[in-house]
Design a protein around this motif. Structure first.
Motif, mmCIF file in Angstrom:
data_model
loop_
_atom_site.group_PDB
_atom_site.id
_atom_site.type_symbol
_atom_site.label_atom_id
_atom_site.label_comp_id
_atom_site.label_asym_id
_atom_site.label_seq_id
_atom_site.Cartn_x
_atom_site.Cartn_y
_atom_site.Cartn_z
ATOM 1 N N GLU A 187 0.789 5.489 0.186
ATOM 2 C CA GLU A 187 -0.050 6.636 0.520
ATOM 3 C C GLU A 187 0.794 7.907 0.564
ATOM 4 O OE1 GLU A 187 -3.294 6.304 0.805
ATOM 5 O OE2 GLU A 187 -3.400 4.113 0.946
ATOM 6 N N THR A 244 -4.544 8.700 5.015
ATOM 7 C CA THR A 244 -5.248 7.494 4.583
ATOM 8 C C THR A 244 -6.730 7.812 4.452
ATOM 9 O OG1 THR A 244 -5.625 6.755 6.844
ATOM 10 C CG2 THR A 244 -3.614 5.970 5.762
ATOM 11 N N THR A 291 1.110 10.253 7.518
ATOM 12 C CA THR A 291 0.630 9.621 6.289
ATOM 13 C C THR A 291 -0.876 9.755 6.233
ATOM 14 O OG1 THR A 291 2.439 8.029 6.390
ATOM 15 C CG2 THR A 291 0.574 7.467 4.983
ATOM 16 N N GLU A 336 0.868 -1.177 0.000
ATOM 17 C CA GLU A 336 0.000 0.000 0.000
ATOM 18 C C GLU A 336 0.905 1.227 0.000
ATOM 19 O OE1 GLU A 336 -3.358 0.064 -0.011
ATOM 20 O OE2 GLU A 336 -3.635 -2.099 0.197
#
Length: 137
Positions: free
Chosen positions: A73, A103, A101, A71
């Motif tokens: 991000e 999300t 980060t 993943e």
């Protein structure tokens, strides 16, 4: 100007994700978190020691072991520290960063026939502290 500098930042951390009651037989999943950033700093005046503050932008990659997809991000960091000059060409750098980060609010991660992790929230944060050599030309 002489007060501004560009920088490239890379950080890697190996950790475990506690997955408790999930579709896996294991209680934890090995996970690598990597940050790739570029940014700038403002360096203050000083003789032997010079404080600095900065910001960087880039991406965070979450890489689980096994057959799960990575993943990636968007992330950013706020940083600050001190550069201390020992000689004309060598010094030490003390650095602290708050890495954030972004999300999605209701995300599932590491899905392959079922999802291992579900995240409720809009961010993931980590602190990073480093000490290292600094070289001057």
């Amino acid at each position: 100007g002489h007060h501004t500098q560009w920088h490239v930042f890379y950080s890697r951390q190996d950790t475990e994700l506690d997955i408790g009651d999930s579709i896996l037989a294991a209680d934890a999943l090995d996970l690598t978190i990597e940050y790739f950033h570029v940014g700038g700093t403002y360096v203050m005046d000083g003789d032997r020691d010079r404080g600095y503050v900065g910001v960087s932008f880039g991406g965070t990659r979450f890489s689980p072991e096994d057959d799960y997809d990575d993943e990636v991000e968007f992330s950013m960091a706020l940083l600050g520290g001190i550069k201390y000059r020992l000689t004309e060409h060598v010094g030490l750098r003390f650095d602290g960063r708050l890495l954030g980060t972004l999300t999605d609010s209701d995300s599932s991660f590491f899905c392959a026939g079922g999802c291992v992790a579900k995240f409720d929230g809009n961010g993931f944060a980590q602190w990073d502290f480093t000490v290292g050599p600094n070289f001057y030309l």
